[in-house]
Write a protein that holds these residues in place. Sequence first.
Motif, PDB file in Angstrom:
ATOM      1  N   UNK A 164      -1.509   5.312  12.935  1.00 43.09           N
ATOM      2  CA  UNK A 164      -0.062   5.114  12.924  1.00 43.09           C
ATOM      3  C   UNK A 164       0.671   3.980  12.861  1.00 43.09           C
ATOM      4  N   UNK A 165      -0.096   2.842  12.717  1.00 42.18           N
ATOM      5  CA  UNK A 165       0.735   1.755  12.799  1.00 42.18           C
ATOM      6  C   UNK A 165       0.238   0.824  11.437  1.00 42.18           C
ATOM      7  N   UNK A 166       1.209   0.025  10.937  1.00 41.83           N
ATOM      8  CA  UNK A 166       1.015  -0.574   9.700  1.00 41.83           C
ATOM      9  C   UNK A 166       1.789  -1.725   9.463  1.00 41.83           C
ATOM     10  N   UNK A 213       9.895   2.819   3.603  1.00 40.13           N
ATOM     11  CA  UNK A 213       8.935   3.910   3.281  1.00 40.13           C
ATOM     12  C   UNK A 213       9.365   4.946   2.678  1.00 40.13           C
ATOM     13  N   UNK A 214      10.404   5.737   3.344  1.00 36.27           N
ATOM     14  CA  UNK A 214      10.930   6.865   2.947  1.00 36.27           C
ATOM     15  C   UNK A 214      11.626   7.004   1.623  1.00 36.27           C
ATOM     16  N   UNK A 252      14.361  15.029  11.478  1.00 37.62           N
ATOM     17  CA  UNK A 252      14.295  15.982  10.234  1.00 37.62           C
ATOM     18  C   UNK A 252      14.477  17.115  10.370  1.00 37.62           C
ATOM     19  N   UNK A 287       5.262   6.760  17.096  1.00 40.57           N
ATOM     20  CA  UNK A 287       5.363   7.835  16.184  1.00 40.57           C
ATOM     21  C   UNK A 287       6.503   9.121  16.980  1.00 40.57           C
ATOM     22  N   UNK A 304       0.865  -1.245   0.045  1.00 37.66           N
ATOM     23  CA  UNK A 304      -0.147   0.134   0.039  1.00 37.66           C
ATOM     24  C   UNK A 304       0.810   1.224   0.081  1.00 37.66           C
ATOM     25  N   UNK A 305       1.747   1.159   0.800  1.00 37.80           N
ATOM     26  CA  UNK A 305       2.771   2.526   0.902  1.00 37.80           C
ATOM     27  C   UNK A 305       3.163   2.934  -0.451  1.00 37.80           C
ATOM     28  N   UNK A 365       0.696   3.915  -2.908  1.00 39.53           N
ATOM     29  CA  UNK A 365       0.280   5.388  -2.685  1.00 39.53           C
ATOM     30  C   UNK A 365       1.241   6.111  -3.303  1.00 39.53           C
ATOM     31  N   UNK A 366       2.644   5.892  -3.278  1.00 37.80           N
ATOM     32  CA  UNK A 366       3.714   6.711  -3.767  1.00 37.80           C
ATOM     33  C   UNK A 366       3.832   6.740  -5.313  1.00 37.80           C
ATOM     34  N   UNK A 412       7.000   6.436  12.210  1.00 33.18           N
ATOM     35  CA  UNK A 412       6.565   7.576  11.487  1.00 33.18           C
ATOM     36  C   UNK A 412       7.030   8.695  12.454  1.00 33.18           C
ATOM     37  N   UNK A 413       6.438   9.909  11.704  1.00 32.90           N
ATOM     38  CA  UNK A 413       6.546  11.332  12.550  1.00 32.90           C
ATOM     39  C   UNK A 413       7.600  11.916  11.961  1.00 32.90           C
ATOM     40  N   UNK A 414       8.393  12.685  12.764  1.00 37.52           N
ATOM     41  CA  UNK A 414       9.491  13.569  12.383  1.00 37.52           C
ATOM     42  C   UNK A 414      10.636  13.107  12.118  1.00 37.52           C
TER      43      UNK A 414
END
Lengths: 588, 166
Positions: free
Chosen positions: A192-194, A46-47, A377, A422, A10-11, A14-15, A348-350
């Motif tokens: 926030x969980x996958x 994912x990044x 980041x 997160x 999915x990730x 979606x990209x 996920x998150x910053x």
Amino acid sequence: MKQVIVGMATCGLSAGAQKVYEKFEEVIREKNLPVTLKETGCIGMCYREVLVELQDGDGQNYLYGEVTPERVGEIVESHLLQNKPLLPWVVRGPHPTEDDSFFVKQKRIVLRNCGHIDPNSIDASIHAGGYHALRKALLEYSPEKVIDEVTGSQLRGRGGAGFPTGVKWGFARRSAGDKKYVICNADEGDPGAFMDRSVLEGDPHSVIEGMIICGYAIGAKEGYIYVRAEYPKAIQRLRQAIAQAEERGFLGENILQTDFRFRIKIKEGAGAFVCGEETALIASIEGRRGNPRLRPPFPAVSGLWGKPTNINNVETFANIPWIILNGAEAFASLGTDDSKGTKVFALTGKIKRGGLVEVPMGITINEIIYDICSGMREGKQFKAVQMGGPSGGCIPALMGQIQIDYAQITKTGAIMGSGGMVVMDESTCMVDVAKFFLNFTQNESCGKCVFCRLGTKRMLEILERITEGKGKGSDLDLLEDLAQKVRETSLCGLGQTAPNPVLTTLRYFRQEYETHIFDRKCPAHVCSPLLTYTILPNCCTGCGRCAKSCPAQAISGERKEPHFIQPEQCVKCGRCFASCSFGAVFKD
Amino acid sequence: MKASEPWERAGDKIRLQGFNLELWKYEGEPGSLIPLLQAAQRDYSYIPEAAIHYISDIVGIPPAQIYGVITFYTQFRLKPLGKYLLRICNGTACHVNGSKLMGQVIEDELGIGVGQTTEDGFFTVQSVACLGCCSLSPVMVINEDTHGRLDPRKIRKILKSYQSAG
């Protein structure tokens, strides 16, 4: 044979993975290249999506990151035709890259096949060791021996609560009943969980194999996978994998020529977070409202349709084949005294590198954030990490030395949870985070227990008051008191853990709450009503969009001239900030 | 709306038009209520009242109890959707990356709030807890297409592209 493998979870999708895949298809066909095009699941980076792995003629693997349809032609031309890899775009390959550190501290058991095999092919799974454990369990082990092996591995339930899996299986085995059930809980609802989704999409056969082994061990002939309807790709891959397993005789009658039979059905969830709780999940499979009920009797005694039922999470089942193949000791040799094996986290998150990682238990939070995820980041400061979703809590940066281990995490007031992490920096307001999670649980409360239904609502109102600058000095004590009561008087895990985000943020960031209440300020500049908005004249182009968006007509100015905000008229809704395309609205 | 309702009265019976026969395969199996409702919603984009009565006949559960199940689960709708279903993700990662602001922009652009449909029946806006593509946050999904790493400007551009495509 050269291969091109596109990450299509999915990730990735979606990209834009679908378009990349189609482009490769087109170019390969046009140039009539002897190249196989395949898809795979999530490799975790994912990044760097869209990720494409290229196996060239020399048998070397190159993983390309951030592939766009526009780059496809160049990759084919240079790498496939002229055998010149485009190294600046390669994130993993025979040569060292800066992204290698993402994998160094990882240990992949659950994700052993994710992102490597084609999840659409049972042969790919078997080739990678799939269903070997089933063969071993069925032909060499008695059901009791399987349970001993799982107990010996000290695997604990990966859904969040961490109950020893082998012990749970033992209960279900010993329960008397003509019919027993195995349920796989894939109702991954934490925002926030996958983790579970990635496993189901990338390696569905491992989960199915784990369930069949469980069925053999406890004496069940039927299994259900309860999966979120919001995961269409996972559902599709599961259906396909079940059909393939039936065709090969891993599911159905006389599995592997023994007299053991087992079938698996898929039940789609209908969107209710509380259905992740096992008794609510059972009610939902039975076609009722997903209200939890009092335990005991536990599902191991009286579960689905009143029969003994064993429920485990996706990740737990995915561990089972590895344990059977490699032995309990190999698994138990990883991790800490309290927690064995590995844990998958969705980060996920910053942070710089968000994605899916699997680490051995006992690794520290700092190692995950700084070594694997390469820190924060935009050069910002690590402030806290939220673990366990709406049932968990925020662990402050100061405690980054804490090991990933059920007991240690619980001590902080958070929980291991299913694996959502997160990461937050100084631009995240902790009061707002607590409010966010409480809003979620309050919405998702099934309404059965009074304190969970009304107590969370009242707590949410207090937090809303605080973030709007109307907080009172007595609010924090009131919050703590209510939190205690919600925890003590709720029937199921949802209510009992709902106050955790509030309690942990109060414990570690009380000062931030106090700044909101007494100074009427939000240090992270998140809570709009506590901010002052101004327009920076040198950035403003005078387009007038902010003035149009303002519901209070507080903004004025000539066209093409800098605008300004009348502070006494401003209602601090933040719409001007959102509407400005030039970064001219400043908040403090 | 009456004219476009997907059923007709035949005597004292309500007949549903174009009912997917796949629905029938669940007949007699316990626990089939939720799959039946999901199938009905797949066919109609919502659960028409007639479908509730129809399903009630199949499974032998009173319509009031079925209504209770429908309203319990967020997946089920009792009203038709707009042409485009816009789901804005409000998961944790999206939240800390500004999904609230994105929601506000969408609200302002379309003039409707979460859970509403535009008057022209073009957009329905929903908020969802997590779409599971957190690394792209903030995210919204329009029908099947995911749009990630949103900012106010990007949202306006995306909405315009749908509006001009019709």
